[in-house]
Design an enzyme around this catalytic site. Structure first.
Site, PDB file in Angstrom:
ATOM      1  N   HIS A 248       1.654  -3.517  -8.166  1.00  0.00           N
ATOM      2  CA  HIS A 248       1.644  -2.795  -6.887  1.00  0.00           C
ATOM      3  C   HIS A 248       2.878  -3.051  -6.026  1.00  0.00           C
ATOM      4  O   HIS A 248       3.287  -2.207  -5.263  1.00  0.00           O
ATOM      5  CB  HIS A 248       0.381  -3.134  -6.091  1.00  0.00           C
ATOM      6  CG  HIS A 248       0.312  -4.556  -5.624  1.00  0.00           C
ATOM      7  ND1 HIS A 248      -0.066  -5.589  -6.449  1.00  0.00           N
ATOM      8  CD2 HIS A 248       0.597  -5.121  -4.427  1.00  0.00           C
ATOM      9  CE1 HIS A 248      -0.023  -6.723  -5.770  1.00  0.00           C
ATOM     10  NE2 HIS A 248       0.378  -6.478  -4.533  1.00  0.00           N
ATOM     11  N   ASP A 249       3.482  -4.233  -6.153  1.00  0.00           N
ATOM     12  CA  ASP A 249       4.610  -4.577  -5.285  1.00  0.00           C
ATOM     13  C   ASP A 249       5.960  -4.608  -5.990  1.00  0.00           C
ATOM     14  O   ASP A 249       6.905  -5.186  -5.451  1.00  0.00           O
ATOM     15  CB  ASP A 249       4.369  -5.954  -4.640  1.00  0.00           C
ATOM     16  CG  ASP A 249       3.574  -5.848  -3.347  1.00  0.00           C
ATOM     17  OD1 ASP A 249       3.595  -4.760  -2.723  1.00  0.00           O
ATOM     18  OD2 ASP A 249       2.940  -6.840  -2.961  1.00  0.00           O
ATOM     19  N   LYS A 252       9.257  -4.250  -4.180  1.00  0.00           N
ATOM     20  CA  LYS A 252       9.887  -5.282  -3.349  1.00  0.00           C
ATOM     21  C   LYS A 252      11.223  -5.734  -3.933  1.00  0.00           C
ATOM     22  O   LYS A 252      12.027  -6.344  -3.241  1.00  0.00           O
ATOM     23  CB  LYS A 252       8.946  -6.485  -3.180  1.00  0.00           C
ATOM     24  CG  LYS A 252       7.819  -6.212  -2.184  1.00  0.00           C
ATOM     25  CD  LYS A 252       6.973  -7.448  -1.975  1.00  0.00           C
ATOM     26  CE  LYS A 252       5.911  -7.216  -0.912  1.00  0.00           C
ATOM     27  NZ  LYS A 252       5.010  -8.389  -0.798  1.00  0.00           N
ATOM     28  N   HIS A 303      -1.080   1.710  -2.071  1.00  0.00           N
ATOM     29  CA  HIS A 303      -1.821   0.484  -1.742  1.00  0.00           C
ATOM     30  C   HIS A 303      -1.697   0.052  -0.280  1.00  0.00           C
ATOM     31  O   HIS A 303      -2.380  -0.862   0.142  1.00  0.00           O
ATOM     32  CB  HIS A 303      -1.447  -0.669  -2.690  1.00  0.00           C
ATOM     33  CG  HIS A 303      -0.118  -1.304  -2.438  1.00  0.00           C
ATOM     34  ND1 HIS A 303       1.066  -0.747  -2.827  1.00  0.00           N
ATOM     35  CD2 HIS A 303       0.225  -2.472  -1.839  1.00  0.00           C
ATOM     36  CE1 HIS A 303       2.074  -1.524  -2.489  1.00  0.00           C
ATOM     37  NE2 HIS A 303       1.587  -2.589  -1.879  1.00  0.00           N
ATOM     38  N   HIS A 304      -0.830   0.734   0.494  1.00  0.00           N
ATOM     39  CA  HIS A 304      -0.794   0.433   1.935  1.00  0.00           C
ATOM     40  C   HIS A 304      -1.311   1.565   2.807  1.00  0.00           C
ATOM     41  O   HIS A 304      -1.160   1.535   4.026  1.00  0.00           O
ATOM     42  CB  HIS A 304       0.624   0.040   2.364  1.00  0.00           C
ATOM     43  CG  HIS A 304       0.989  -1.341   1.923  1.00  0.00           C
ATOM     44  ND1 HIS A 304       0.364  -2.471   2.423  1.00  0.00           N
ATOM     45  CD2 HIS A 304       1.880  -1.780   1.008  1.00  0.00           C
ATOM     46  CE1 HIS A 304       0.882  -3.545   1.833  1.00  0.00           C
ATOM     47  NE2 HIS A 304       1.797  -3.156   0.959  1.00  0.00           N
ATOM     48  N   ASP A 332      -5.540  -6.849  -2.414  1.00  0.00           N
ATOM     49  CA  ASP A 332      -4.229  -7.385  -2.043  1.00  0.00           C
ATOM     50  C   ASP A 332      -4.271  -8.049  -0.667  1.00  0.00           C
ATOM     51  O   ASP A 332      -3.784  -9.170  -0.493  1.00  0.00           O
ATOM     52  CB  ASP A 332      -3.215  -6.239  -2.048  1.00  0.00           C
ATOM     53  CG  ASP A 332      -1.802  -6.716  -1.731  1.00  0.00           C
ATOM     54  OD1 ASP A 332      -1.411  -7.783  -2.235  1.00  0.00           O
ATOM     55  OD2 ASP A 332      -1.101  -6.005  -0.988  1.00  0.00           O
TER      56      ASP A 332
HETATM   57  P1  C2E Z   1       1.952  -9.415   2.004  1.00  0.00           P
HETATM   58  O1  C2E Z   1       2.418 -10.627   2.673  1.00  0.00           O
HETATM   59  O2  C2E Z   1       1.439  -9.618   0.612  1.00  0.00           O
HETATM   60  O3  C2E Z   1       0.801  -8.750   2.810  1.00  0.00           O
HETATM   61  C1  C2E Z   1       0.058  -7.697   2.289  1.00  0.00           C
HETATM   62  C2  C2E Z   1      -0.745  -7.064   3.340  1.00  0.00           C
HETATM   63  O4  C2E Z   1      -1.721  -8.013   3.804  1.00  0.00           O
HETATM   64  C3  C2E Z   1       0.010  -6.658   4.587  1.00  0.00           C
HETATM   65  O5  C2E Z   1       0.595  -5.401   4.431  1.00  0.00           O
HETATM   66  C4  C2E Z   1      -1.104  -6.646   5.631  1.00  0.00           C
HETATM   67  O6  C2E Z   1      -1.879  -5.480   5.500  1.00  0.00           O
HETATM   68  C5  C2E Z   1      -1.965  -7.808   5.204  1.00  0.00           C
HETATM   69  N1  C2E Z   1      -1.570  -9.020   5.915  1.00  0.00           N
HETATM   70  C6  C2E Z   1      -0.861 -10.058   5.454  1.00  0.00           C
HETATM   71  N2  C2E Z   1      -0.731 -10.995   6.408  1.00  0.00           N
HETATM   72  C7  C2E Z   1      -1.359 -10.555   7.489  1.00  0.00           C
HETATM   73  C8  C2E Z   1      -1.597 -11.087   8.800  1.00  0.00           C
HETATM   74  O7  C2E Z   1      -1.183 -12.184   9.135  1.00  0.00           O
HETATM   75  N3  C2E Z   1      -2.327 -10.331   9.644  1.00  0.00           N
HETATM   76  C9  C2E Z   1      -2.808  -9.133   9.294  1.00  0.00           C
HETATM   77  N4  C2E Z   1      -3.527  -8.436  10.171  1.00  0.00           N
HETATM   78  N5  C2E Z   1      -2.616  -8.578   8.063  1.00  0.00           N
HETATM   79  C10 C2E Z   1      -1.891  -9.293   7.186  1.00  0.00           C
HETATM   80  P2  C2E Z   1       1.835  -4.994   5.342  1.00  0.00           P
HETATM   81  O8  C2E Z   1       1.619  -5.440   6.735  1.00  0.00           O
HETATM   82  O9  C2E Z   1       2.094  -3.568   5.112  1.00  0.00           O
HETATM   83  O10 C2E Z   1       3.001  -5.838   4.756  1.00  0.00           O
HETATM   84  C11 C2E Z   1       3.558  -5.581   3.493  1.00  0.00           C
HETATM   85  C12 C2E Z   1       4.441  -6.692   3.093  1.00  0.00           C
HETATM   86  O11 C2E Z   1       5.500  -6.770   4.049  1.00  0.00           O
HETATM   87  C13 C2E Z   1       3.817  -8.054   3.118  1.00  0.00           C
HETATM   88  O12 C2E Z   1       3.137  -8.343   1.950  1.00  0.00           O
HETATM   89  C14 C2E Z   1       5.033  -8.925   3.292  1.00  0.00           C
HETATM   90  O13 C2E Z   1       5.736  -9.070   2.081  1.00  0.00           O
HETATM   91  C15 C2E Z   1       5.862  -8.109   4.241  1.00  0.00           C
HETATM   92  N6  C2E Z   1       5.583  -8.493   5.630  1.00  0.00           N
HETATM   93  C16 C2E Z   1       4.668  -7.964   6.463  1.00  0.00           C
HETATM   94  N7  C2E Z   1       4.737  -8.554   7.675  1.00  0.00           N
HETATM   95  C17 C2E Z   1       5.709  -9.462   7.606  1.00  0.00           C
HETATM   96  C18 C2E Z   1       6.256 -10.413   8.554  1.00  0.00           C
HETATM   97  O14 C2E Z   1       5.848 -10.500   9.716  1.00  0.00           O
HETATM   98  N8  C2E Z   1       7.278 -11.202   8.116  1.00  0.00           N
HETATM   99  C19 C2E Z   1       7.757 -11.118   6.839  1.00  0.00           C
HETATM  100  N9  C2E Z   1       8.739 -11.946   6.476  1.00  0.00           N
HETATM  101  N10 C2E Z   1       7.271 -10.250   5.937  1.00  0.00           N
HETATM  102  C20 C2E Z   1       6.253  -9.441   6.314  1.00  0.00           C
HETATM  103  C1  SIN Z   2       2.126  -5.496  -0.073  1.00  0.00           C
HETATM  104  O1  SIN Z   2       1.122  -5.184  -0.668  1.00  0.00           O
HETATM  105  O2  SIN Z   2       3.077  -4.818   0.237  1.00  0.00           O
HETATM  106  C2  SIN Z   2       2.195  -6.815   0.235  1.00  0.00           C
HETATM  107  C3  SIN Z   2       1.429  -7.390  -0.826  1.00  0.00           C
HETATM  108  C4  SIN Z   2       2.148  -8.499  -1.310  1.00  0.00           C
HETATM  109  O3  SIN Z   2       3.268  -8.768  -0.872  1.00  0.00           O
HETATM  110  O4  SIN Z   2       1.536  -9.155  -2.102  1.00  0.00           O
HETATM  111 FE    FE Z   3       2.639  -4.115  -0.919  1.00  0.00          FE
HETATM  112 FE    FE Z   4       0.567  -8.076  -3.084  1.00  0.00          FE
END
Ligand code: C2E
Ligand code: SIN
Ligand code: FE
Ligand code: FE
Ligand code: SIN
Length: 407
Positions: A248-249, A252, A303-304, A332
């Site tokens: 899914h990712d 990245k 997936h988002h 996820d």
């Molecule tokens: P990820 O870290 O694997 O997070 C996947 C999804 O989990 C996020 O999609 C969000 O829907 C949820 N999620 C993760 N952490 C939190 C949180 O602390 N609070 C809430 N409410 N939801 C959370 P999203 O937001 O579309 O982000 C996609 C990806 O973008 C993330 O994958 C991460 O790689 C990056 N990302 C998102 N926010 C940040 C951030 O503040 N800082 C950094 N460095 N990366 C971020």
């Molecule tokens: C995402 O789904 O974009 C974040 C999920 C991940 O980083 O594992």
């Molecule tokens: Fe993703």
């Molecule tokens: Fe993921």
């Protein structure tokens, strides 16, 4: 054997041979082989061994009399998984070695010159009496032994008799078909494993840039599989989601390090770039001829998306989001919240669960949230099986310290 009976056995031999070649699942195939061999020879019991290198491994057995007495589950306690060498010491070993069958009317009174000794341990433990025994090798197309079928106590009107020459011939013909079906199922399984492993390994390549661990991918693909199964999808669909969700990712890969690895919150501009990983992933995976890769493209793209239509990239809502995308979204995010990320600490299980409840019908498909929460014990098992260790999380902060793997 009467000729109408023989006729019907021959017919079933042909029918079963065709049916075997369509059974894809190895365990199912073994059961099927055993059942059919028993009915072809009117046997009361049977065991199946598979060849592994220079040994025969016991796989499954059935015994109708004992099962009638104590049920299949009760019965299974009497069987121990064991291996024996392929040698002239045992009947099964002899058949595997020579490609010949052995047919003894009474193993309790084996001819002295047979060279075999009946091992009475199963009879002793179960209270059963084994008399007649027909042991037949299963071979592949080149005549290599792939396993052995051992049938016990041929029944005739409630009495134990010897296996007739006709039974022996029928079982031999059947074993030849079974051997080929076994090889095909094994090849299928190897290929499937190779595919799946490649997908996992490639998916975890992102691990070298993102500080997510490959355990994230394992956990979330298992969560996805469990959700797909509980949502009532077919076994093939469930397998497919298990294989496609790890990718899914992959998009990245196209996101610069200073954004992907930023320790803090993303600015709105960085967020736009970050969100493009869904579309990049879809581009990487699109137009494949392989169905699972096509599905992976769809999963990467969707997936988002969120149930209430506020997700990205297309702001799809409700069932306009493909079910695979809805499943992976939940799996996820559940795992992202429960884990440490470069920008956040792990949340407690309570907190993650109340988040799911809050987001039921907003971010997530409400029906899937219900299924997920109902299946929490299995989810926890997956989590404890694939835990992140500190070293996993720290391993790529210093590139000079990446250990050289032993190959
Ligand atoms: P990820 O870290 O694997 O997070 C996947 C999804 O989990 C996020 O999609 C969000 O829907 C949820 N999620 C993760 N952490 C939190 C949180 O602390 N609070 C809430 N409410 N939801 C959370 P999203 O937001 O579309 O982000 C996609 C990806 O973008 C993330 O994958 C991460 O790689 C990056 N990302 C998102 N926010 C940040 C951030 O503040 N800082 C950094 N460095 N990366 C971020
Ligand atoms: C995402 O789904 O974009 C974040 C999920 C991940 O980083 O594992
Ligand atoms: Fe993703
Ligand atoms: Fe993921
Ligand atoms: C064998 O000799 O193949 C095993 C039969 C037995 O002793 O139970």
């Amino acid at each position: 054997m009467q000729s109408p009976e023989l006729q019907s056995k021959l017919e079933s031999l042909v029918r079963v041979g065709v049916a075997l070649s369509s059974v894809r699942d190895l365990d199912e195939l073994l059961e099927r082989i055993l059942d059919e061999a028993m009915s072809l020879s009117s046997a009361d019991g049977a065991s199946l061994y598979l060849r592994k290198g220079e040994e025969l491994e016991f796989h499954i057995a059935h015994n109708r009399s004992l099962e009638a007495k104590m049920g299949r589950t009760g019965m299974s306690l009497f069987y121990e998984r064991f291996s024996m060498p392929i040698s002239r010491q045992s009947m099964a070993g002899y058949c595997a070695l020579t490609g010949k069958s052995l047919n003894f009317p009474d193993v309790q009174a084996l001819p002295l010159d047979s060279g075999f000794q009946y091992n009475p341990s199963f009879d002793k433990r179960s209270g059963y009496f084994t008399h007649s025994m027909l042991t037949v090798p299963m071979s592949d197309r080149l005549g290599q032994c792939v396993g052995v079928l051992q049938l016990i106590n041929s029944m005739d009107n409630g009495r134990i008799t010897a296996f007739s020459p006709v039974s022996e011939m029928l079982v031999q013909a059947f074993a030849a078909q079974a051997g080929v079906a076994l090889v095909n199922a094994q090849l299928d399984l190897d290929l499937k494993k190779a595919h799946q492993e490649t997908l996992f390994r490639l998916s975890s390549a992102a691990e070298y840039r993102d500080k997510e661990t490959s355990n994230h991918i394992k956990r979330m693909s298992h969560f996805s599989r469990i959700l797909a199964r509980d949502a009532g999808l077919t076994r093939d669909q469930v397998d497919m989601i298990f294989c496609s969700s790890p990718m899914h990712d992959v998009g990245k890969i196209g996101i610069p390090d200073h954004i992907l690895q930023k320790p803090g919150k993303l600015t709105p501009e960085e967020r736009v770039i970050m969100e493009s990983h869904a579309v990049i992933g879809a581009h990487i995976l699109k137009d494949s001829e392989v169905p699972v890769v096509r599905q992976a493209a769809l999963v990467a793209l969707t997936h988002h998306e969120k149930w209430d239509g506020t997700g990205y990239p297309r702001r799809l809502a409700g069932e306009a989001i493909p079910l695979e995308g809805r499943i992976v979204a939940l799996a996820d995010v559940y795992d992202a919240l429960s884990s440490r990320r470069c920008y956040k600490e792990p949340w407690s299980e309570d907190r993650v669960q109340s988040f799911l409840v809050d987001q039921r019908g907003l971010h997530f498909d409400p029906a899937l949230v219900d299924l997920f929460l109902a299946g929490m014990s299995e989810i926890r098992q997956i989590q404890s099986l694939y835990q992140d260790s500190d070293s996993d999380l720290e391993k790529l902060t210093d590139f000079s310290k990446i250990p050289i793997p032993e190959l």
